[in-house]
Design a protein around this motif. Sequence first.
Motif, PDB file in Angstrom:
ATOM      1  N   PRO A  46      32.575 -30.431  34.274  1.00  0.00           N
ATOM      2  CA  PRO A  46      33.973 -30.778  34.053  1.00  0.00           C
ATOM      3  C   PRO A  46      34.371 -30.913  32.583  1.00  0.00           C
ATOM      4  CG  PRO A  46      32.758 -32.664  34.884  1.00  0.00           C
ATOM      5  CD  PRO A  46      31.840 -31.490  34.946  1.00  0.00           C
ATOM      6  N   ARG A  47      33.438 -31.220  31.698  1.00  0.00           N
ATOM      7  CA  ARG A  47      33.790 -31.406  30.289  1.00  0.00           C
ATOM      8  C   ARG A  47      33.440 -30.201  29.426  1.00  0.00           C
ATOM      9  NH1 ARG A  47      31.046 -36.395  31.378  1.00  0.00           N
ATOM     10  NH2 ARG A  47      32.563 -37.891  32.119  1.00  0.00           N
ATOM     11  N   ALA A  48      32.922 -29.170  30.018  1.00  0.00           N
ATOM     12  CA  ALA A  48      32.478 -28.004  29.248  1.00  0.00           C
ATOM     13  C   ALA A  48      33.637 -27.317  28.530  1.00  0.00           C
ATOM     14  CB  ALA A  48      31.760 -27.013  30.151  1.00  0.00           C
ATOM     15  N   LYS A  49      34.783 -27.230  29.157  1.00  0.00           N
ATOM     16  CA  LYS A  49      35.934 -26.570  28.528  1.00  0.00           C
ATOM     17  C   LYS A  49      36.351 -27.312  27.255  1.00  0.00           C
ATOM     18  CE  LYS A  49      39.414 -23.556  28.910  1.00  0.00           C
ATOM     19  NZ  LYS A  49      39.414 -22.171  29.220  1.00  0.00           N
ATOM     20  N   GLN A  50      36.336 -28.634  27.285  1.00  0.00           N
ATOM     21  CA  GLN A  50      36.667 -29.414  26.092  1.00  0.00           C
ATOM     22  C   GLN A  50      35.640 -29.179  24.988  1.00  0.00           C
ATOM     23  OE1 GLN A  50      36.597 -33.279  27.824  1.00  0.00           O
ATOM     24  NE2 GLN A  50      38.802 -33.317  28.222  1.00  0.00           N
ATOM     25  N   ARG A  51      34.378 -29.131  25.362  1.00  0.00           N
ATOM     26  CA  ARG A  51      33.328 -28.898  24.376  1.00  0.00           C
ATOM     27  C   ARG A  51      33.422 -27.490  23.795  1.00  0.00           C
ATOM     28  NH1 ARG A  51      28.875 -31.864  28.084  1.00  0.00           N
ATOM     29  NH2 ARG A  51      29.464 -33.992  27.528  1.00  0.00           N
ATOM     30  N   LEU A  52      33.771 -26.538  24.626  1.00  0.00           N
ATOM     31  CA  LEU A  52      33.943 -25.171  24.127  1.00  0.00           C
ATOM     32  C   LEU A  52      35.144 -25.076  23.188  1.00  0.00           C
ATOM     33  CD1 LEU A  52      33.152 -23.041  27.287  1.00  0.00           C
ATOM     34  CD2 LEU A  52      31.930 -22.986  25.109  1.00  0.00           C
ATOM     35  N   THR A  53      36.195 -25.818  23.462  1.00  0.00           N
ATOM     36  CA  THR A  53      37.356 -25.844  22.565  1.00  0.00           C
ATOM     37  C   THR A  53      36.939 -26.375  21.197  1.00  0.00           C
ATOM     38  OG1 THR A  53      38.848 -26.183  24.418  1.00  0.00           O
ATOM     39  CG2 THR A  53      39.692 -26.764  22.237  1.00  0.00           C
ATOM     40  N   PHE A  54      36.208 -27.476  21.186  1.00  0.00           N
ATOM     41  CA  PHE A  54      35.724 -28.046  19.929  1.00  0.00           C
ATOM     42  C   PHE A  54      34.793 -27.064  19.213  1.00  0.00           C
ATOM     43  CE2 PHE A  54      32.517 -30.472  17.581  1.00  0.00           C
ATOM     44  CZ  PHE A  54      33.328 -31.108  16.663  1.00  0.00           C
ATOM     45  N   ALA A  55      33.884 -26.422  19.950  1.00  0.00           N
ATOM     46  CA  ALA A  55      32.948 -25.469  19.344  1.00  0.00           C
ATOM     47  C   ALA A  55      33.678 -24.256  18.773  1.00  0.00           C
ATOM     48  CB  ALA A  55      31.914 -25.019  20.366  1.00  0.00           C
ATOM     49  N   SER A  56      34.714 -23.780  19.459  1.00  0.00           N
ATOM     50  CA  SER A  56      35.437 -22.610  18.953  1.00  0.00           C
ATOM     51  C   SER A  56      36.204 -22.958  17.677  1.00  0.00           C
ATOM     52  CB  SER A  56      36.371 -22.034  20.008  1.00  0.00           C
ATOM     53  OG  SER A  56      37.403 -22.943  20.310  1.00  0.00           O
ATOM     54  N   LEU A  57      36.813 -24.134  17.648  1.00  0.00           N
ATOM     55  CA  LEU A  57      37.514 -24.550  16.425  1.00  0.00           C
ATOM     56  C   LEU A  57      36.530 -24.746  15.267  1.00  0.00           C
ATOM     57  CD1 LEU A  57      40.139 -27.054  17.859  1.00  0.00           C
ATOM     58  CD2 LEU A  57      40.553 -24.779  16.914  1.00  0.00           C
ATOM     59  N   THR A  58      35.393 -25.339  15.560  1.00  0.00           N
ATOM     60  CA  THR A  58      34.370 -25.545  14.529  1.00  0.00           C
ATOM     61  C   THR A  58      33.849 -24.219  14.002  1.00  0.00           C
ATOM     62  OG1 THR A  58      33.735 -27.621  15.594  1.00  0.00           O
ATOM     63  CG2 THR A  58      32.168 -26.671  14.043  1.00  0.00           C
ATOM     64  N   SER A  59      33.623 -23.263  14.900  1.00  0.00           N
ATOM     65  CA  SER A  59      33.097 -21.969  14.455  1.00  0.00           C
ATOM     66  C   SER A  59      34.139 -21.208  13.616  1.00  0.00           C
ATOM     67  CB  SER A  59      32.650 -21.121  15.646  1.00  0.00           C
ATOM     68  OG  SER A  59      33.750 -20.759  16.457  1.00  0.00           O
ATOM     69  N   LEU A  60      35.411 -21.351  13.953  1.00  0.00           N
ATOM     70  CA  LEU A  60      36.454 -20.711  13.150  1.00  0.00           C
ATOM     71  C   LEU A  60      36.553 -21.346  11.762  1.00  0.00           C
ATOM     72  CD1 LEU A  60      39.265 -20.181  15.802  1.00  0.00           C
ATOM     73  CD2 LEU A  60      37.868 -18.420  14.704  1.00  0.00           C
ATOM     74  N   ILE A  61      36.455 -22.660  11.703  1.00  0.00           N
ATOM     75  CA  ILE A  61      36.469 -23.343  10.404  1.00  0.00           C
ATOM     76  C   ILE A  61      35.251 -22.949   9.582  1.00  0.00           C
ATOM     77  CG2 ILE A  61      36.255 -25.624   9.309  1.00  0.00           C
ATOM     78  CD1 ILE A  61      38.035 -26.681  11.637  1.00  0.00           C
ATOM     79  N   LEU A  62      34.095 -22.863  10.226  1.00  0.00           N
ATOM     80  CA  LEU A  62      32.877 -22.433   9.533  1.00  0.00           C
ATOM     81  C   LEU A  62      33.017 -21.004   9.004  1.00  0.00           C
ATOM     82  CD1 LEU A  62      29.890 -22.977   8.766  1.00  0.00           C
ATOM     83  CD2 LEU A  62      29.286 -22.027  11.001  1.00  0.00           C
ATOM     84  N   MET A  63      33.611 -20.130   9.814  1.00  0.00           N
ATOM     85  CA  MET A  63      33.817 -18.755   9.377  1.00  0.00           C
ATOM     86  C   MET A  63      34.747 -18.709   8.156  1.00  0.00           C
ATOM     87  SD  MET A  63      35.364 -15.521  11.491  1.00  0.00           S
ATOM     88  CE  MET A  63      37.034 -16.121  11.412  1.00  0.00           C
ATOM     89  N   LEU A  64      35.833 -19.474   8.165  1.00  0.00           N
ATOM     90  CA  LEU A  64      36.748 -19.519   7.025  1.00  0.00           C
ATOM     91  C   LEU A  64      36.066 -20.117   5.786  1.00  0.00           C
ATOM     92  CD1 LEU A  64      40.044 -20.633   8.783  1.00  0.00           C
ATOM     93  CD2 LEU A  64      39.486 -18.374   7.853  1.00  0.00           C
ATOM     94  N   PHE A  65      35.266 -21.144   5.979  1.00  0.00           N
ATOM     95  CA  PHE A  65      34.532 -21.749   4.876  1.00  0.00           C
ATOM     96  C   PHE A  65      33.566 -20.740   4.245  1.00  0.00           C
ATOM     97  CE2 PHE A  65      30.713 -23.952   3.342  1.00  0.00           C
ATOM     98  CZ  PHE A  65      31.277 -24.773   2.369  1.00  0.00           C
TER      99      PHE A  65
END
Length: 187
Positions: A46-65
């Motif tokens: 049930p919480r996987a979608k929230q964790r994936l949202t956080f992971a996708s935002l983190t990976s995008l920020i990491l890519m920009l960094f």
Amino acid sequence: MSKKTTVRPKDEASEFDDSAYENVLVSATFDYNEASYAHAALLLAPRAKQRLTFASLTSLILMLFCAWNFRDNQVLLYTTAGLAILILFVWSNWERLQGRYARSSTLGLAGGPERRHVVVCDDAVHVQSSTGASDTFPLSDLRTVRYTDEHLVAGFGSRRYVYVPRRALSEGRYRKLAAFLSEHSRH
């Protein structure tokens, strides 16, 4: 004149028999169909979608960094971009991937709608189906229990799950079942 015959629904007691089990705590009989399957699949993670949202935002920020600070390192840029795209793909297709996983587990429908009977004893959970299938899940294998006000899924590992809807039990028996299984789960 011909005599009319009436079709009577099967008596649940004659369809499934609890007398073969010892120390029965709760038993429930219900119709298991696509809607039930969909509810059960949603409770697998049930919480996987929230964790994936956080992971996708983190990976995008990491890519920009990395793009800003390490412009010359092409391998790092491609790796972070690939990671961001992969996580976004999983995030956008999560319900479909979760449904595919559930179909390959004991939650999957064999050939269409069926009646299921779940018997919870003090040492195991037994599931019978109107199709003739029968499974036993020892409580020692119980790993997770996830439930809402309307649905409960108990996970026994190796794609083995038991689903029980609230409508198949009284409110008190449903709460008793959720508490009993939660007490015996490993997590």
